[in-house]
Design a protein around this motif. Structure first.
Motif, PDB file in Angstrom:
ATOM      1  N   LEU A 150       0.835  -1.208   0.000  1.00  0.00           N
ATOM      2  CA  LEU A 150       0.000   0.000   0.000  1.00  0.00           C
ATOM      3  C   LEU A 150       0.867   1.253   0.000  1.00  0.00           C
ATOM      4  N   VAL A 200      -0.428   5.270  -0.090  1.00  0.00           N
ATOM      5  CA  VAL A 200      -1.457   6.286  -0.336  1.00  0.00           C
ATOM      6  C   VAL A 200      -0.828   7.668  -0.469  1.00  0.00           C
ATOM      7  N   PRO A 243      -4.547   5.351  -4.874  1.00  0.00           N
ATOM      8  CA  PRO A 243      -3.596   4.651  -4.007  1.00  0.00           C
ATOM      9  C   PRO A 243      -2.948   3.495  -4.759  1.00  0.00           C
ATOM     10  N   ASN A 287      -2.366  -0.051  -4.270  1.00  0.00           N
ATOM     11  CA  ASN A 287      -2.999  -0.963  -3.307  1.00  0.00           C
ATOM     12  C   ASN A 287      -3.134  -2.303  -4.009  1.00  0.00           C
TER      13      ASN A 287
HETATM   14  C1  LIG Z   1      -6.925  -1.341  -0.390  1.00  0.00           C
HETATM   15  O1  LIG Z   1      -7.568  -2.531  -0.791  1.00  0.00           O
HETATM   16  C2  LIG Z   1      -8.256  -3.204   0.267  1.00  0.00           C
HETATM   17  C3  LIG Z   1      -8.739  -4.531  -0.259  1.00  0.00           C
HETATM   18  O2  LIG Z   1      -9.283  -4.387  -1.527  1.00  0.00           O
HETATM   19  C4  LIG Z   1      -9.377  -2.323   0.765  1.00  0.00           C
HETATM   20  O3  LIG Z   1     -10.049  -2.924   1.818  1.00  0.00           O
HETATM   21  C5  LIG Z   1      -8.781  -1.010   1.251  1.00  0.00           C
HETATM   22  O4  LIG Z   1      -9.808  -0.116   1.642  1.00  0.00           O
HETATM   23  C6  LIG Z   1      -7.940  -0.356   0.158  1.00  0.00           C
HETATM   24  N1  LIG Z   1      -7.260   0.791   0.729  1.00  0.00           N
HETATM   25  C7  LIG Z   1      -7.201   1.976   0.102  1.00  0.00           C
HETATM   26  C8  LIG Z   1      -6.529   3.084   0.810  1.00  0.00           C
HETATM   27  O5  LIG Z   1      -7.653   2.152  -1.020  1.00  0.00           O
END
Ligand SMILES: *[C@@H]1O[C@H](CO)[C@@H](O)[C@H](O)[C@H]1NC(C)=O
Ligand code: HEM
Ligand SMILES: *[C@@H]1O[C@H](CO)[C@@H](O)[C@H](O)[C@H]1NC(C)=O
Ligand SMILES: *[C@@H]1O[C@H](CO)[C@@H](O)[C@H](O)[C@H]1NC(C)=O
Ligand SMILES: *[C@@H]1O[C@H](CO)[C@@H](O)[C@H](O)[C@H]1NC(C)=O
Ligand SMILES: *[C@@H]1O[C@H](CO)[C@@H](O)[C@H](O)[C@H]1NC(C)=O
Ligand SMILES: *[C@@H]1O[C@H](CO)[C@@H](O)[C@H](O)[C@H]1NC(C)=O
Ligand SMILES: *[C@@H]1O[C@H](CO)[C@@H](O)[C@H](O)[C@H]1NC(C)=O
Length: 601
Positions: A484, A486, A494, A496
């Motif tokens: 991750l 951000v 992000p 991710n």
């Molecule tokens: C990253 O991906 C996870 C799983 O898909 C999700 O739960 C999470 O909210 C995401 N985080 C961001 C910051 O986008």
């Protein structure tokens, strides 16, 4: 005298927290660190940008005022009727709007850009920025809760502008959830720092000889967060352009401040009433969040904190690292007689769970923080001292739990710190991050296989080869990491994604561990990974939230009895403990890398 008094205070603070907090509480731990240490865990300091109540070097504008205004503008699109908007970081996509125009906003955006991560949202950084700005300039400490959720696109517009009439402003604040009296309070609390710039309001503030250098007319004659904005308004000496300008269309502060015949302004004219009113109202302001977002409890200062715990390999040695942070009352010397030690139990073998011996070790280094670390901690009257442990451990015994003993050697006996219970548990030793075997390199994207979601990466990107150690016997069916970042310039999306790690035969297995590696490319400022090992029996072991700064160069430091009080730690392993200069350099470096990438994109 002071000393024993201090210990008593610590005891009380510990008692209050005892029921609420247990280590590890990663979100709490990281929010607490940013608020009370002012920095990310690699040392990059957010607080030192603004503290102590600094002007911008290029324009002399108040950084604190810019940060406070940023939070207000992000919040002020909230709609109480449908619960949309609020402090959600959407402002970063709204800076081209007339209502959010100006260098104060773009500078603030780049101040904040590198700080968000999995546990500290961009909106939490904005809230902490407002808290730092107010407290560093002499204002109250605004209580902080975390857990704001970031938007990834622009929201509706609706920030007040000075040419709008009083009814429009009342309606806007009603939409945000504030009464007329609260509107008056909020505007007065905001307009005690900073001022109006010639570059954006040339009709209000005539430009100087160089039109590119802003002339700033402050709202009151002090740069501090104080009641002078109110008293000068009431006694008629104010120079606030939004009160005294000859163009009556533009005097929104006059219209607002006098909206209830000056009653609210009179009620907040004393220093005490101004401070307590603003503490309340600004707390409410930063806690305006979209419907459905649940904030954490208040993040209070931990009197004793365990941080940067890691079981890993360094130069073929299996080591356990942990840091223990204690409060130190400002302007009192650390007790030179104090001894701090760590105690721990084996995880495997005859001594398992301290069935036989309890093991113990002394700190590898001690580090006293600069009292300027965070304006919040400083105004509470504290600084920190850190005891850093780096312990070579027999991998076959490993470690199951640990705790600390602090002895002031004043005849009163030692105090144990056991995590309000049995000790600090090392969750697992089946999958470990190995920073010293991991690498980063800047590479051109043509040499990369693009992984994960988001837009294509163009130009130069940072490529990470990340290495994990897997304990023999778990026979993993899958080793992978959730990646991750951000903190990407401009927050386009992000990074991710999930990357599988493969057994890497060029890294020789040692002491019952084999090494796995995986590659990820990133253009952001704060890549973190959660590394997982799904064992043959289905058990999932996780190494949560590992930072990827400081790869390649985290040397093993042998434990010694030498105390490096007051100096930078010898090891870059403890770079996170380093002084503000280094911290600011780190920010600088991140920004330079960012700028480099930006230019090359
Ligand atoms: C990253 O991906 C996870 C799983 O898909 C999700 O739960 C999470 O909210 C995401 N985080 C961001 C910051 O986008
Ligand atoms: C009707 C409501 C409001 C209006 C019309 C308004 C308008 C303005 C204007 C025109 C400026 C000058 C900007 C510049 O020249 O750069 C300003 C600055 C500022 N405002 Fe407001 N404002 C309002 C409410 C608030 C509130 C509620 C807060 C915070 C609680 C706030 C905080 C600030 C701060 C700190 C500055 C100084 C910024 C700097 O010096 O960089 N304002 N405001
Ligand atoms: C900022 O303030 C300092 C000290 O008052 C002054 O010397 C300097 O010229 C100012 N710079 C700008 C850009 O206004
Ligand atoms: C006063 O300000 C308003 C809004 O900026 C502008 O439209 C108007 O022309 C100004 N009036 C005068 C007399 O300058
Ligand atoms: C409120 O205070 C301002 C500034 O002192 C003054 O000009 C104005 O007349 C007052 N209004 C009322 C209704 O008292
Ligand atoms: C690499 O960058 C170029 C532009 O420089 C872009 O067109 C391409 O899509 C990028 N490739 C990948 C795999 O991201
Ligand atoms: C295996 O590890 C070495 C040394 O860190 C690294 O250079 C190499 O890229 C890794 N191989 C793979 C496939 O990740
Ligand atoms: C370090 O401290 C331990 C225990 O206090 C002591 O036994 C040992 O001799 C000391 N070692 C050095 C190098 O001073």
């Amino acid at each position: 005298m002071l000393h024993s008094h201090f210990i008593l205070l610590l005891g009380l603070a510990a008692a209050c927290l005892a029921d609420d907090y247990r280590w590890p509480s990663p979100r709490y731990d990281h929010l607490e660190a940013l608020l009370y240490e002012g920095r990310r865990s690699d040392g990059s300091s957010l607080s030192s940008i603004v503290h102590p109540c600094r002007p911008r070097p290029d324009t002399n504008a108040s950084i604190a005022a810019e940060w406070l205004r940023f939070a207000f503008h992000d919040m002020s699109t909230h709609d109480v009727t449908d619960g949309s908007g609020g402090l959600d970081g959407s402002i970063v996509y709204e800076l081209s709007r007339e209502e959010n125009f100006g260098a104060g906003f773009t500078s603030t955006l780049s101040d904040f850009e590198v700080y968000p991560n999995k546990y500290v949202s961009r909106a939490d950084v904005i809230a902490i920025g407002a808290i730092f700005g107010v407290s560093t300039c002499g204002g109250p400490i605004i209580p902080f809760r975390g857990g704001r959720v970031d938007a990834w696109k622009a929201g509706p517009s609706g920030v007040p502008e000075p040419q709008q009439d009083l009814q429009t402003h009342k309606d806007m604040f009603t939409r945000q959830g504030f009464t007329t009296s609260e509107m008056i309070q909020l505007v007065a609390c905001g307009h005690t720092m900073g001022g109006v710039r010639s570059t954006f309001f040339p009709a209000l503030v005539p430009p100087g000889p160089d039109p590119l250098t802003p002339k700033i007319v402050n709202f009151d004659t002090t740069t501090e967060f104080d009641n002078v904005v109110v008293t000068q308004y009431l006694d008629g000496t104010t120079q606030n352009p939004l009160v005294v300008d000859s163009n009556k269309t533009m005097v929104s502060d006059l219209r607002i401040f006098s909206a209830d015949s000056n009653d609210t302004m009179r009620s907040m004219s004393s220093a005490e009433s101004f401070t307590s009113t603003c503490q309340n109202m600004l707390e409410r302001m930063i806690n305006v969040v979209p419907h459905g977002v649940v904030l954490t409890n208040e993040i209070t200062l931990l009197p004793a904190k365990v941080h940067d715990v890691q079981l890993t390999f360094e130069r073929e040695k299996f080591v356990f690292k942990a840091a223990f942070r204690l409060l130190q009352a400002l302007n009192t010397p650390v007790n030179k007689q104090r001894t701090v030690k760590i105690l721990w139990c084996d995880r495997h073998g005859n001594n398992k769970d301290c069935k036989g011996n309890t093991r113990t070790s002394m700190p590898a280094s001690t580090f006293e923080e600069d009292p300027n670390l965070s304006p919040v901690t400083q105004s509470q009257g504290y600084s920190f001292i850190n005891y850093n442990f780096v312990i070579p451990v027999d991998a076959s015994a490993s470690i199951s739990k640990f705790w600390f003993e602090v002895d002031e050697n004043d005849g009163k006996g030692a105090t144990s710190y056991k995590n309000s219970g049995d000790g600090y548990f090392v969750e697992q030793d089946q999958i470990l991050f190995v920073p010293t075997l991991s690498r980063t390199a800047l590479v051109h994207n043509s040499t990369l296989e693009r992984r994960g979601g988001g837009s294509p990466i163009t130009g130069l990107v940072k490529q990470y080869t990340l290495v994990a150690a897997v304990r023999d016997g778990s026979n993993p069916s899958r080793v992978y990491m959730d990646v991750l970042d951000v903190a990407i310039s401009g927050f386009p999306f992000p990074l991710n994604t999930t990357i599988d790690l493969q057994l890497n035969t060029s890294l020789t297995p040692t002491q019952g561990y084999s090494f796995y590696s995986g590659i990820i490319a990133d253009t952001g400022f704060q890549l973190t990974v959660d590394i997982h090992n799904i064992a043959e029996d289905g058990t999932k072991y996780t190494e949560d939230f590992k930072q990827t700064t400081d790869l390649d160069n985290t040397p093993y430091v042998a434990p010694t009895n030498v105390t490096n009080t007051g100096k930078s730690p010898a090891s870059s392993a403890w770079r996170l403990m380093d002084d503000l200069h280094i911290a600011r350099l780190t920010v600088g470096t991140a920004l330079i890398v960012g700028a480099m990438l930006g230019t090359l994109l």
